[in-house]
Design an enzyme around this catalytic site. Structure first.
Site, PDB file in Angstrom:
ATOM      1  N   CYS A 258      37.129  43.254  39.487  1.00 33.82           N
ATOM      2  CA  CYS A 258      36.177  42.137  39.663  1.00 33.82           C
ATOM      3  C   CYS A 258      36.831  40.899  39.070  1.00 33.82           C
ATOM      4  O   CYS A 258      36.448  40.423  38.004  1.00 33.82           O
ATOM      5  CB  CYS A 258      34.850  42.453  38.978  1.00 33.82           C
ATOM      6  SG  CYS A 258      34.199  44.102  39.341  1.00 33.82           S
TER       7      CYS A 258
ATOM      8  N   ALA B 259      37.820  37.488  40.033  1.00 41.24           N
ATOM      9  CA  ALA B 259      37.649  36.025  40.085  1.00 41.24           C
ATOM     10  C   ALA B 259      36.909  35.527  38.841  1.00 41.24           C
ATOM     11  O   ALA B 259      36.043  36.231  38.311  1.00 41.24           O
ATOM     12  CB  ALA B 259      36.885  35.638  41.348  1.00 41.24           C
TER      13      ALA B 259
ATOM     14  N   GLU C 127      38.667  40.749  44.462  1.00 42.66           N
ATOM     15  CA  GLU C 127      37.370  40.075  44.385  1.00 42.66           C
ATOM     16  C   GLU C 127      36.623  40.329  45.686  1.00 42.66           C
ATOM     17  O   GLU C 127      37.166  40.100  46.775  1.00 42.66           O
ATOM     18  CB  GLU C 127      37.549  38.579  44.157  1.00 42.66           C
ATOM     19  CG  GLU C 127      36.269  37.771  44.217  1.00 42.66           C
ATOM     20  CD  GLU C 127      35.190  38.245  43.260  1.00 42.66           C
ATOM     21  OE1 GLU C 127      34.027  38.341  43.689  1.00 42.66           O
ATOM     22  OE2 GLU C 127      35.515  38.528  42.082  1.00 42.66           O
TER      23      GLU C 127
ATOM     24  N   CYS D 178      29.703  40.530  29.909  1.00 44.14           N
ATOM     25  CA  CYS D 178      29.297  39.414  29.048  1.00 44.14           C
ATOM     26  C   CYS D 178      27.785  39.503  28.837  1.00 44.14           C
ATOM     27  O   CYS D 178      27.078  38.504  28.889  1.00 44.14           O
ATOM     28  CB  CYS D 178      29.718  38.073  29.637  1.00 44.14           C
ATOM     29  SG  CYS D 178      29.160  37.786  31.327  1.00 44.14           S
TER      30      CYS D 178
END
Length: 454
Positions: free
Chosen positions: A115, A117, A139, A236
């Protein structure tokens, strides 16, 4: 004043290392942290950077990361466009420790950034692996894949294949990769301090949807990891459902082994049984989670076969190419519809196979287009320091460098005519063809600076 979601705060009560008062305080402080990572492919002398590196505090868990005292205008720094550094969030640079502490980087490796990008972690991985290794940078969203391609080209790497595939499309590549990085799509709570609008988009329902997506991604890609290989999982997000619970699911569902990492106490990273947490009140960085998982079960490795035939340049065409560079010992030129690419390292043996299996949008280094057996050089050739050879260049001052990046006229024409690199402080920015009274600017239109000034 920033208002954090009550449901998020309540869900973190038992999270490892959570301090509600300190967590809320750092989110309302208004503090913004800017960090960069130097490109070791291009920077050998710190003096050419717009920052005095020796005076900057380093990001402690990475080799080439530094904190800046304030956020400058990167748009109007020619060295940013030259790919001499990448603006990257500090916590995410911990991927370096995950790779260094679990993998022998001296070996030729096949690495997947699933993943990828916009490219921060891919450029970081490329700087860490050996030149003989291969990085597949993927991506799923095509528009983001194009941004990824631009950043990889700017980084000046030639051992990268950029793909535009769903994770499920990788299933035929069983046991192929030594390392897989899954920086999974997530609910984004770790970036609230940097992007307050993300708070309005956050919800428990979105967390649950992200969990399901993360499990699907991992289920699809796990067969592609060879036995003994390492999967680095990161988000995140602060939510345990997307972090420790996903790792536990991998342990129970796939017999994955959680690999511990060695930390320094002064880093402020919180270690748990199922991974590592970055709390913004305890580290100089944003919210981040990372875990390393090793595959313990046998996996039959896919046979490397291809029916595709790659076309090499004709002898007459090769002369036109060698005007720009001499072929390295471990380098192959590939011609596809008059477009010439240079493949090196593991791409020499793996490139055709990957073209058969995946939707490849870029590979190696695009050298240029052949017109009547002469090469019209591509921007990627300008960006790759290993392929520039003895190409003529003209070093521009700051104003002319910015004008060049805006595709405007420059004030001082180079004395030498013909094809040459426009450069700034010795670093290539792109191509120009110089005539007696003008230049043709070949900087890509889609990359040009659109602003006139700060």
């Amino acid at each position: 004043m920033m208002k954090l979601p009550d449901s998020l705060m309540n869900s973190l009560t038992n999270a490892n290392g959570f301090n509600r008062e300190a967590f809320e305080a750092v989110h309302t402080s208004g503090e913004q942290i800017t960090s960069i990572r130097i490109n070791p492919n291009k920077i050998k002398d710190n003096a050419v950077l717009p920052f005095t590196i020796d005076t900057l505090p380093p990001v402690p868990w990475t080799t080439n990361g530094y904190y800046l005292p304030e956020r400058p205008s990167f748009t109007f720094d020619p060295l940013f466009h030259a790919g001499t550094y990448y603006v990257q969030e500090a916590s995410s640079m911990f991927v370096e420790q995950a790779l260094r502490q679990t993998t022998d980087l001296s070996q030729p490796l096949k690495v997947l950034d699933l993943c990828a990008a916009p490219g921060g972690k891919s450029t970081h991985l490329q700087s860490l692996i050996s030149p003989h290794s291969l990085l597949v940078s993927n991506e799923v969203i095509r528009s983001r894949a194009n941004i990824l391609k631009d950043n990889i080209i700017k980084w000046g790497a030639d051992n990268v294949v950029i793909t535009n595939n769903d994770p499920a499309h990788f299933k035929p590549l069983t046991g192929y990769f030594d390392v897989i990085l899954v920086d999974a799509p997530c609910s984004g709570s770790g970036l609230f301090r940097r992007d307050e609008e993300a708070i309005a988009e956050w919800s428990e329902d979105n967390v649950n949807l992200c969990c399901q997506r993360q499990q699907r991604i991992l289920a699809d890609i796990w067969p592609c990891l060879k036995e003994g290989g390492i999967l680095i999982y990161s988000t995140c997000s602060f939510s345990q459902k997307e972090d420790e619970d996903i790792v536990q699911w991998m342990v129970e569902e796939y017999n994955a082994l959680v690999k511990p990492l060695t930390l320094q106490a002064e880093w402020g990273i919180v270690a748990g049984e199922n991974g590592y947490r970055f709390w913004p009140d305890q580290v100089k960085g944003e919210g981040f989670f990372l875990a390393c998982l090793q595959k313990q079960t046998p996996e039959a490795e896919v046979a490397i076969k291809t029916k595709r035939k790659t076309e090499s340049p004709a002898k007459s065409q090769l002369t036109g190419i060698q005007q720009w560079l001499a072929p390295a010992a471990a380098q192959q030129f590939i011609v596809h519809e008059q477009t010439v690419y240079a493949w090196s390292g593991m791409l020499l043996t793996q490139g055709s196979f990957l073209l058969d299996k995946l939707k490849v949008i870029y590979s190696g280094t695009k050298l240029g287009e052949l017109m009547r057996d002469k090469l019209i050089p591509d921007h990627a050739l300008a960006m790759n320091p290993a392929l520039q050879g003895k190409i003529q260049s003209a070093d521009l001052d700051h104003d002319d460098a910015i004008a060049f990046l805006q595709r405007k006229d420059i004030k001082q024409l180079p004395a030498t005519k013909g094809w040459q690199l426009a450069a700034y402080k010795g670093h290539a920015l792109g191509w120009m063809n110089v005539f007696p009274n003008r230049i043709n600017n070949y900087y890509p239109k889609e990359l040009r600076i659109l602003k006139d000034s700060l």
